[in-house]
Design an enzyme around this catalytic site. Structure first.
Site, PDB file in Angstrom:
ATOM      1  CB  ALA A 161      -0.909  -0.003   1.222  1.00  0.00           C
ATOM      2  N   GLY A 270      -9.715   6.247  -2.378  1.00  0.00           N
ATOM      3  CA  GLY A 270      -9.118   6.636  -3.653  1.00  0.00           C
ATOM      4  C   GLY A 270      -7.933   5.739  -3.928  1.00  0.00           C
ATOM      5  CB  CYS A 273      -5.121  -0.494  -6.621  1.00  0.00           C
ATOM      6  SG  CYS A 273      -3.481  -0.711  -7.319  1.00  0.00           S
TER       7      CYS A 273
HETATM    8  C1  UDX Z   1       1.419   0.230 -12.071  1.00  0.00           C
HETATM    9  C2  UDX Z   1       0.055  -0.247 -12.524  1.00  0.00           C
HETATM   10  O1  UDX Z   1      -0.741   0.871 -12.837  1.00  0.00           O
HETATM   11  C3  UDX Z   1      -0.622  -1.054 -11.472  1.00  0.00           C
HETATM   12  O2  UDX Z   1      -1.795  -1.600 -12.001  1.00  0.00           O
HETATM   13  C4  UDX Z   1       0.246  -2.164 -11.016  1.00  0.00           C
HETATM   14  O3  UDX Z   1      -0.338  -2.826  -9.937  1.00  0.00           O
HETATM   15  C5  UDX Z   1       1.641  -1.711 -10.744  1.00  0.00           C
HETATM   16  O4  UDX Z   1       2.161  -0.889 -11.749  1.00  0.00           O
HETATM   17  P1  UDX Z   1       2.131   2.295 -10.591  1.00  0.00           P
HETATM   18  O5  UDX Z   1       3.540   1.896 -10.457  1.00  0.00           O
HETATM   19  O6  UDX Z   1       1.477   2.891  -9.391  1.00  0.00           O
HETATM   20  O7  UDX Z   1       1.212   1.058 -10.949  1.00  0.00           O
HETATM   21  O8  UDX Z   1       1.902   3.188 -11.882  1.00  0.00           O
HETATM   22  P2  UDX Z   1       2.721   4.461 -12.378  1.00  0.00           P
HETATM   23  O9  UDX Z   1       3.302   5.154 -11.195  1.00  0.00           O
HETATM   24  O10 UDX Z   1       1.855   5.186 -13.322  1.00  0.00           O
HETATM   25  O11 UDX Z   1       3.942   3.820 -13.165  1.00  0.00           O
HETATM   26  C6  UDX Z   1       3.870   3.231 -14.405  1.00  0.00           C
HETATM   27  C7  UDX Z   1       5.180   3.555 -15.136  1.00  0.00           C
HETATM   28  O12 UDX Z   1       5.259   2.785 -16.314  1.00  0.00           O
HETATM   29  C8  UDX Z   1       5.317   5.022 -15.555  1.00  0.00           C
HETATM   30  O13 UDX Z   1       6.508   5.571 -15.027  1.00  0.00           O
HETATM   31  C9  UDX Z   1       5.361   4.968 -17.083  1.00  0.00           C
HETATM   32  O14 UDX Z   1       6.209   5.931 -17.657  1.00  0.00           O
HETATM   33  C10 UDX Z   1       5.887   3.566 -17.297  1.00  0.00           C
HETATM   34  N1  UDX Z   1       5.586   3.008 -18.617  1.00  0.00           N
HETATM   35  C11 UDX Z   1       4.372   3.189 -19.175  1.00  0.00           C
HETATM   36  C12 UDX Z   1       6.556   2.277 -19.278  1.00  0.00           C
HETATM   37  O15 UDX Z   1       7.642   2.090 -18.752  1.00  0.00           O
HETATM   38  N2  UDX Z   1       6.281   1.770 -20.507  1.00  0.00           N
HETATM   39  C13 UDX Z   1       5.084   1.950 -21.117  1.00  0.00           C
HETATM   40  O16 UDX Z   1       4.873   1.460 -22.221  1.00  0.00           O
HETATM   41  C14 UDX Z   1       4.092   2.688 -20.423  1.00  0.00           C
HETATM   42  C1  UDX Z   2      -4.297  -0.767  -2.000  1.00  0.00           C
HETATM   43  C2  UDX Z   2      -4.123  -2.103  -1.268  1.00  0.00           C
HETATM   44  O1  UDX Z   2      -4.207  -1.880   0.142  1.00  0.00           O
HETATM   45  C3  UDX Z   2      -2.807  -2.736  -1.638  1.00  0.00           C
HETATM   46  O2  UDX Z   2      -2.691  -4.022  -1.028  1.00  0.00           O
HETATM   47  C4  UDX Z   2      -2.722  -2.870  -3.145  1.00  0.00           C
HETATM   48  O3  UDX Z   2      -1.459  -3.374  -3.528  1.00  0.00           O
HETATM   49  C5  UDX Z   2      -2.957  -1.540  -3.827  1.00  0.00           C
HETATM   50  O4  UDX Z   2      -4.181  -0.969  -3.405  1.00  0.00           O
HETATM   51  P1  UDX Z   2      -3.344   1.704  -1.687  1.00  0.00           P
HETATM   52  O5  UDX Z   2      -4.378   2.081  -2.692  1.00  0.00           O
HETATM   53  O6  UDX Z   2      -1.947   2.153  -1.884  1.00  0.00           O
HETATM   54  O7  UDX Z   2      -3.286   0.116  -1.546  1.00  0.00           O
HETATM   55  O8  UDX Z   2      -3.800   2.267  -0.250  1.00  0.00           O
HETATM   56  P2  UDX Z   2      -4.826   1.779   0.875  1.00  0.00           P
HETATM   57  O9  UDX Z   2      -4.144   1.932   2.173  1.00  0.00           O
HETATM   58  O10 UDX Z   2      -5.415   0.455   0.584  1.00  0.00           O
HETATM   59  O11 UDX Z   2      -5.965   2.906   0.813  1.00  0.00           O
HETATM   60  C6  UDX Z   2      -6.855   3.037  -0.283  1.00  0.00           C
HETATM   61  C7  UDX Z   2      -7.894   4.100   0.014  1.00  0.00           C
HETATM   62  O12 UDX Z   2      -8.812   3.671   1.004  1.00  0.00           O
HETATM   63  C8  UDX Z   2      -7.314   5.423   0.523  1.00  0.00           C
HETATM   64  O13 UDX Z   2      -7.973   6.503  -0.082  1.00  0.00           O
HETATM   65  C9  UDX Z   2      -7.614   5.367   2.002  1.00  0.00           C
HETATM   66  O14 UDX Z   2      -7.699   6.640   2.569  1.00  0.00           O
HETATM   67  C10 UDX Z   2      -8.951   4.644   2.016  1.00  0.00           C
HETATM   68  N1  UDX Z   2      -9.254   3.950   3.282  1.00  0.00           N
HETATM   69  C11 UDX Z   2      -8.447   2.946   3.723  1.00  0.00           C
HETATM   70  C12 UDX Z   2     -10.394   4.305   4.004  1.00  0.00           C
HETATM   71  O15 UDX Z   2     -11.129   5.202   3.609  1.00  0.00           O
HETATM   72  N2  UDX Z   2     -10.677   3.631   5.161  1.00  0.00           N
HETATM   73  C13 UDX Z   2      -9.897   2.609   5.619  1.00  0.00           C
HETATM   74  O16 UDX Z   2     -10.245   2.033   6.677  1.00  0.00           O
HETATM   75  C14 UDX Z   2      -8.748   2.269   4.894  1.00  0.00           C
END
Ligand code: UDX
Ligand code: UDX
Length: 461
Positions: A161, A270, A273
């Site tokens: 997370a 939010g 994921c």
């Molecule tokens: C990403 C996915 O969105 C998520 O579903 C998955 O679980 C983990 O990887 P995240 O790392 O949070 O999550 O996304 P983001 O921070 O947007 O990073 C994606 C990166 O991929 C960007 O830096 C982008 O430039 C890069 N990218 C995108 C490539 O390297 N090649 C591409 O063709 C498109």
């Molecule tokens: C989530 C999953 O937890 C993680 O395992 C997965 O790999 C990616 O998606 P993330 O989205 O980074 O991780 O954050 P998380 O801590 O799960 O929070 C998601 C949203 O839920 C945040 O907006 C948070 O504020 C909200 N939230 C979380 C609540 O409103 N109430 C809660 O009790 C917990």
């Protein structure tokens, strides 16, 4: 070095995960690559593109030794025997499945590039969240396009997370690795298990077939999102009846069958994921002719949308049904504390609703800058209705209301007496995260709205 691995995608998942592998395995050469030059330059600088407590230290411990950030994607693929794929998988905005299905164009282009440059055997590890059976599609692309390479595709979904990534990577509840149940597939799984086993107890490393692994990621996030929507639905009932949602959460969470985590009522969940994964699940169920299952999970999203909208409407009602031209201080824009990520943040929706009502917003977040906020709100930097403050105090001065949209620790410590003096009266606080001391705020003179806590007689119609 004994082994060379690389990761395509230097985002919130790829960057921290690879930094941790490099820090734990000094004999493995780890290259994180991304075509985005600015992003790679930031990873190579003192200001990392991702804010995450403890990340800087982990990166600095390995960068330049066995951890490298590069835009040379092809070179990295050529050199590595294990290739992690962590490119973005946003929800499709066009065509079939728009608004629900995952856009797999980045995954596909990653597979095509690997097929083009790979020589010899490669293990491809999907880290990106993707709908079930994407591994199969990747395998088809790889095996039908490559002349010199042989491939195994594994699914190794990331459960970290944001905000607690380093702790989650250090001590994960489990690591999940899925692969083809053939001798070659099982051998590939073992190679990746061996990397994680350097610091994670073996009994926490689960191995499954490909599809169980892919589906488990969606289901884990759907169950977590469902808990939040469930408690948020009850928050509305608490406000009508005078029950306190935090007390209800504590009471039900003490039942070990329910458990205390993810029961914090909020302005809405939010992050990159939850919404995306639940929508994927909905899409898959629809695709496989299971409309009842699709509708069941879709309700988790609808409840979340309603919770965000309800919060904005509550503000409007309290301010005598008009916020036109009124200054409203917004504290927090990230989707949760300890991250600079704003993807799907509830703050975006609340701010947009208030802007529609022609409010003047003054926004402050400790880690999110003006440029990102403008992008998220789809406004120009010189929009006359939005101001960017450099402190909470500055945002609040002259405001009718103050909103807590992210639970940053610093918001608990503010000098609320001084803030009260600087605001217009009646001075309202809307605590969308239930993190402030409401009794004390009321003593100071504030009118306070918090999620799921209004006594029935206090409800303003
Ligand atoms: C990403 C996915 O969105 C998520 O579903 C998955 O679980 C983990 O990887 P995240 O790392 O949070 O999550 O996304 P983001 O921070 O947007 O990073 C994606 C990166 O991929 C960007 O830096 C982008 O430039 C890069 N990218 C995108 C490539 O390297 N090649 C591409 O063709 C498109
Ligand atoms: C989530 C999953 O937890 C993680 O395992 C997965 O790999 C990616 O998606 P993330 O989205 O980074 O991780 O954050 P998380 O801590 O799960 O929070 C998601 C949203 O839920 C945040 O907006 C948070 O504020 C909200 N939230 C979380 C609540 O409103 N109430 C809660 O009790 C917990």
């Amino acid at each position: 070095m004994s082994l060379s691995i690389c990761c395509l995608g230097a985002g919130y998942v790829g960057g921290p995960t690879m930094a941790m592998i490099a820090a734990k395995c000094p004999d493995i050469r780890v290259t994180v690559c991304d075509p985005n030059e600015k992003r790679i330059a930031a990873w190579n600088s003192d200001t990392l593109p991702v804010y995450e407590p403890g990340l800087q230290e982990v990166v600095e411990s390995a960068r330049g030794k066995n951890l490298f950030f590069s835009t040379d994607v092809k070179g990295a693929i050529k050199e590595a025997s294990i290739i992690f794929v962590s490119v973005g998988t946003p929800t499709k905005t066009y065509g079939v499945g728009a608004g629900r299905a995952a856009d797999l164009k980045y995954i596909e282009s990653a597979a095509r590039m690997i097929a083009e440059v790979a020589e010899g055997p490669k293990i491809i590890v999907e880290k990106s969240t993707i709908p079930v059976k994407t591994a199969e599609a990747m395998l088809t692309i790889l095996r039908s396009n490559s002349k010199k390479g042989t491939f195994q595709v594994l699914s190794n979904p990331e459960f970290l997370a944001e905000g607690t990534a380093i702790e989650d990577l250090n001590h994960p509840d489990r690591v999940l690795i899925g692969g083809e149940q053939t001798p070659e597939g099982l051998a590939a799984i073992e190679e990746v298990v061996a990397i994680y086993a350097r610091w994670i107890p073996r009994d926490r490393i689960l191995t499954t077939n490909l599809w169980s692994s892919e589906l488990s990621k969606l289901v884990a996030n759907a169950f977590l999102a469902q808990r939040i929507s469930s408690i948020n639905s009850i928050s509305a009932l608490c406000e009508k009846t005078g029950a306190d949602v935090d007390e209800v959460a504590r009471a039900i969470g003490s039942d070990s069958r329910i458990g205390p985590k993810f029961l914090k009522a909020s302005v809405g969940f939010g992050g990159s994921c939850f919404q995306k994964d639940v929508l994927n699940l909905v899409y898959l169920c629809g695709h496989f002719g299971l409309p009842e299952v699709a509708a069941y999970w879709d309700q988790v999203i609808q409840m979340n949308d309603w919770q965000k909208r309800r919060f904005a409407e509550r503000i409007l009602r309290a301010l005598f049904n008009t916020v036109t031209g009124k200054r409203i201080a917004v504290l927090g824009f990230a989707f949760k504390k300890d991250t600079n990520d704003t993807r799907e943040s509830a703050a975006i929706y609340v701010c947009q609703d208030l802007l529609q009502e022609r409010a003047n917003l003054s926004i402050y977040d400790p880690k999110v800058g003006a440029a990102q906020i403008c992008k998220d709100l789809a406004i120009q930097a010189d929009n006359p209705n939005v101001e960017f403050a450099t402190s909470a105090q500055q945002a609040a001065a002259g405001a009718y209301a103050l909103l807590i949209l992210t639970e940053w620790d610093e918001f608990r410590e503010l000098d609320f007496e001084a803030i009260y003096k600087s605001m217009l009266k009646p001075a309202w606080i809307f605590d969308g995260r239930n993190v402030l001391d409401h009794a004390r705020l009321r003593e100071i003179g504030f009118k306070v709205y918090s999620i799921g806590k209004q006594a029935a007689h206090e409800v303003v119609i």
